[in-house]
Design an enzyme around this catalytic site. Structure first.
Site, short mmCIF file in Angstrom:
data_model
loop_
_atom_site.label_atom_id
_atom_site.label_comp_id
_atom_site.label_asym_id
_atom_site.label_seq_id
_atom_site.Cartn_x
_atom_site.Cartn_y
_atom_site.Cartn_z
N ASN A 25 0.85 -1.13 0.08
CA ASN A 25 0.12 0.13 0.06
C ASN A 25 0.83 1.19 -0.10
OD1 ASN A 25 -1.80 1.98 0.26
ND2 ASN A 25 -2.21 1.48 2.50
N TRP A 26 1.10 1.94 -1.21
CA TRP A 26 1.89 3.09 -1.08
C TRP A 26 1.23 4.13 -0.71
CZ3 TRP A 26 3.65 2.63 -7.24
CH2 TRP A 26 4.60 1.46 -7.23
N LYS A 27 -0.05 4.08 -0.35
CA LYS A 27 -0.70 5.40 0.00
C LYS A 27 -0.49 6.54 -0.91
CE LYS A 27 -0.15 3.80 4.70
NZ LYS A 27 -0.12 3.83 6.22
N GLU A 36 -7.05 4.66 7.60
CA GLU A 36 -6.70 6.30 7.46
C GLU A 36 -8.00 6.93 6.69
OE1 GLU A 36 -3.26 5.54 5.28
OE2 GLU A 36 -2.15 5.44 7.19
N GLY A 63 2.16 2.28 11.01
CA GLY A 63 2.74 3.66 10.60
C GLY A 63 3.59 3.84 11.92
N GLY A 97 2.68 -0.94 4.41
CA GLY A 97 2.65 0.31 4.09
C GLY A 97 4.01 0.92 3.78
N GLY A 98 4.56 1.62 4.74
CA GLY A 98 5.88 2.32 4.73
C GLY A 98 7.07 1.46 4.04
C1 PEP Z 1 -0.92 0.37 6.12
O1 PEP Z 1 -1.11 1.32 5.71
O2 PEP Z 1 -1.94 -0.46 5.76
C2 PEP Z 1 0.15 -0.23 6.99
C3 PEP Z 1 0.20 -1.43 7.42
O3 PEP Z 1 0.92 0.52 7.11
P1 PEP Z 1 2.51 0.52 7.54
O4 PEP Z 1 3.21 -0.87 7.25
O5 PEP Z 1 3.43 1.57 7.42
O6 PEP Z 1 2.29 0.57 9.08
#
Ligand code: PEP
Length: 237
Positions: free
Chosen positions: A7-9, A94, A167, A222-223
């Site tokens: 998930n690159w957001k 989010e 995050g 995510g990150g």
């Molecule tokens: C996400 O946004 O779905 C997520 C899991 O982010 P992160 O890996 O950065 O915690």
């Protein structure tokens, strides 16, 4: 087959997405046995994130709750499907927190995914306050109700993402998410094509121990997924 979703957001331009796709391809060669990889870029970079060799598929991070019409700024599930998406992330924390998306709205988004042939990656999870208050089970049960209309025979991915782990650099321990994931499977019993993912601060360093936990079928990342090399390392874990 473990499912690993990036998930690159709201990150990466089209040029950066193309570079990432090249790097990921170089890093995984012909693909990683036993792994299904999915990239979820912004809508603008869907074309650049696609793999012509089919080693990964693409997902959108959101879809509109409506089919089509005067909804300025929205992207429909049909449009996302036509742009090549196989999956759609629905109900990310989010979106729930920052955009006020609730169960009723998300149920409509899930319906649009079904009509368009997109497999939803439905995210749920409790906040730290809810966890500390002993409400995790009740919160997850309520969030699962949104899936009531989703037919049991259709593919479904559920991503358990405790909000306090997203995050924050504080990944849940397997002992933290085992109970939740086993509980989710019980709540969703009878669904023939269900996969349960864990998400929240997964990194190349912690992916191995987390992946050893049998209650999960993969990760939503995510990150750490913003680096192709790190994402490939997580997928290999
Ligand atoms: C996400 O946004 O779905 C997520 C899991 O982010 P992160 O890996 O950065 O915690």
């Amino acid at each position: 087959m473990k499912l690993v979703v990036a998930n690159w957001k709201m990150h990466k331009t089209r040029a950066e997405a193309a570079e990432y796709a090249r790097d990921l391809g170089a890093s995984i060669g012909d693909g990683i046995a036993g792994r299904e990889l999915v990239l979820a870029p912004s809508f603008t970079a869907l074309a650049q994130a696609r793999d012509t060799r089919g080693r990964w598929t693409i997902a959108c991070q959101n879809v509109a709750a409506e089919t089509e019409g005067a909804y300025t700024g929205e992207v429909s599930a049909v449009q996302a499907r036509e742009a090549g998406c196989a999956y759609a992330i629905v109900g990310h924390s989010e979106r729930r927190r920052l955009f006020g998306e609730d169960g009723a709205l998300l149920a409509r988004k899930l319906a649009r995914c079904r009509e368009a042939g997109l497999t939803p990656i439905y995210c749920l999870g409790e906040t730290l306050a809810e966890r500390d208050g002993g409400e995790t089970e009740a919160v997850l049960s309520r969030q699962v109700e949104t899936l009531d209309e989703h037919p049991a025979a259709l593919p479904l991915v559920v991503a358990y993402e405790p909000v306090w782990a997203i995050g924050t650099g504080r990944a849940a321990e397997p002992s933290d998410f085992r109970t939740a994931c086993v509980g989710l499977r019980r709540l969703l019993a009878g669904r023939s094509a269900l996969r349960v993912l864990y998400g929240g601060s997964v990194t190349p360093e912690n992916a191995g121990p987390l992946a050893a936990e049998p209650s999960v079928d993969g990760f939503l990342v995510g990150g750490a997924s913003l680096s192709a090399v790190a994402f490939a390392a997580i997928a290999r874990a």
